[in-house]
Design a protein around this motif. Structure first.
Motif, PDB file in Angstrom:
ATOM      1  N   PHE A 126       0.740  -1.400   0.425  1.00  0.00           N
ATOM      2  CA  PHE A 126       0.136   0.419  -0.151  1.00  0.00           C
ATOM      3  C   PHE A 126       1.079   1.790  -0.015  1.00  0.00           C
ATOM      4  O   PHE A 126       0.275   1.890  -0.837  1.00  0.00           O
ATOM      5  N   GLN A 127       2.293   1.272   0.978  1.00  0.00           N
ATOM      6  CA  GLN A 127       2.988   2.286   0.826  1.00  0.00           C
ATOM      7  C   GLN A 127       3.715   2.949  -0.244  1.00  0.00           C
ATOM      8  O   GLN A 127       3.968   4.004  -0.697  1.00  0.00           O
TER       9      GLN A 127
ATOM     10  N   ARG B  45       1.078   4.272  -3.044  1.00  0.00           N
ATOM     11  CA  ARG B  45       0.923   5.260  -2.709  1.00  0.00           C
ATOM     12  C   ARG B  45       1.469   6.470  -2.525  1.00  0.00           C
ATOM     13  O   ARG B  45       1.856   7.867  -2.747  1.00  0.00           O
TER      14      ARG B  45
ATOM     15  N   ALA C  39      -5.084  11.142  -3.205  1.00  0.00           N
ATOM     16  CA  ALA C  39      -5.449  11.044  -2.392  1.00  0.00           C
ATOM     17  C   ALA C  39      -6.092  10.639  -3.385  1.00  0.00           C
ATOM     18  O   ALA C  39      -7.677  10.246  -2.472  1.00  0.00           O
TER      19      ALA C  39
ATOM     20  N   ASP D 244      -6.170   7.314  -2.203  1.00  0.00           N
ATOM     21  CA  ASP D 244      -6.961   6.675  -0.653  1.00  0.00           C
ATOM     22  C   ASP D 244      -8.790   6.589  -1.007  1.00  0.00           C
ATOM     23  O   ASP D 244      -8.825   5.883   0.119  1.00  0.00           O
ATOM     24  N   GLU D 245      -9.699   7.668  -1.857  1.00  0.00           N
ATOM     25  CA  GLU D 245     -10.366   8.184  -1.230  1.00  0.00           C
ATOM     26  C   GLU D 245     -11.449   6.484  -1.717  1.00  0.00           C
ATOM     27  O   GLU D 245     -12.350   6.225  -1.253  1.00  0.00           O
TER      28      GLU D 245
ATOM     29  N   ARG E 126     -10.936   3.700  -0.038  1.00  0.00           N
ATOM     30  CA  ARG E 126     -12.292   3.730   1.098  1.00  0.00           C
ATOM     31  C   ARG E 126     -13.214   3.480   0.311  1.00  0.00           C
ATOM     32  O   ARG E 126     -14.215   2.704   1.311  1.00  0.00           O
TER      33      ARG E 126
ATOM     34  N   LYS F  73      -7.484  -5.167   0.083  1.00  0.00           N
ATOM     35  CA  LYS F  73      -7.792  -4.366  -0.284  1.00  0.00           C
ATOM     36  C   LYS F  73      -6.122  -4.433  -1.343  1.00  0.00           C
ATOM     37  O   LYS F  73      -6.277  -3.256  -1.787  1.00  0.00           O
TER      38      LYS F  73
END
Length: 245
Positions: free
Chosen positions: A4-5, A8, A17, A20-21, A24, A200
């Motif tokens: 993930f990192q 990202r 961003a 991330d959105e 979610r 995820k």
């Protein structure tokens, strides 16, 4: 497996961003679909399990399994394998409908618990399962540890568990049932965390391609995986915690 990192930080500003959105929203959809499936299963199980006429169609007047009862018992397993084989050919809407149909059939196969266990013990076990599931899923979502190494071990354990459960249908051994329940709780606790992290990471691997149809079907498959983890965790815990009628 994607980290993930790493993904990202590969983007900057608005792109990070957006990822991330999107993640979610994707996880919210997974949990939302799973919740609807759980409500369907609970409603069907309660409706059939508390209606003697319907239960006699599955178990018979003497309590033995009828032909329909055997079909209902194994139909969810057949539907899971069929779903996995057909998912690439189904539209997202059809896949979602199939998932809901599966959840309803699962409710039929679990209706017997209302004839065996008290309603209070079923509710208590469901609440405990919900708390445990939420904690395990949160761990799988937030941990920095890569859980992919658990996958092969857990799947091998799951296959062995299924075989042992089928064998014990005919043996009816209480000792084997106790061992199956203990191992089952451990396996599905691990699968809850593992599957959450996998869902995820699968999103993060494919989000950059913007394939909305794939993402929609991925959310449905993710909901199915977590749904199965929850149901099985609940059933194995019920063997320990359920008070019999």
């Amino acid at each position: 497996m994607a980290d993930f990192q790493t993904i990202r930080t590969a983007g900057t500003g608005a792109r990070a961003a957006q990822i991330d959105e999107g993640l979610r929203a994707h996880m919210n959809k997974v949990y939302g679909l799973m919740s609807v499936g759980m409500l369907l299963t609970a409603g069907v199980a309660w409706g059939v399990g508390t209606t003697d006429v319907l239960m006699q169609a599955l178990r018979g007047a003497d309590g033995g399994m009828t032909i329909l009862g055997w079909v209902v018992m194994f139909l969810p397993l057949i539907m899971v394998f069929a779903f996995g084989a057909m998912i690439n050919r189904l539209s997202a809407a059809a896949a979602q409908l199939f998932f809901y149909a599966f959840a309803a059939v699962m409710g039929l196969s679990l209706a017997w618990i209302f004839q065996v266990f008290t309603g209070i013990s079923i509710a208590q076990t469901f609440l405990i399962t919900s708390i445990a599931f939420a904690g395990l899923s949160l761990y799988g979502y937030t941990t920095k540890r890569n859980l992919s190494g658990m996958g092969t071990f857990l799947m091998m354990g799951l296959i062995g568990l299924i075989v042992a459960s089928i064998v014990n249908i005919f043996l009816g051994s209480p000792a084997l049932m106790f061992a199956i329940s203990v191992i089952g709780v451990l396996i599905f606790a691990g699968l809850t965390a593992y599957d959450t992290q996998s869902i995820k990471n699968e999103y993060l691997e494919h989000a950059v391609h913007g394939d909305q149809e794939w993402l929609a079907k991925s959310a449905i498959m993710g909901a199915l995986r977590l749904y199965l983890d929850f149901i099985n965790l609940f059933m194995f815990l019920l063997q320990f915690m359920g008070n019999r009628e």
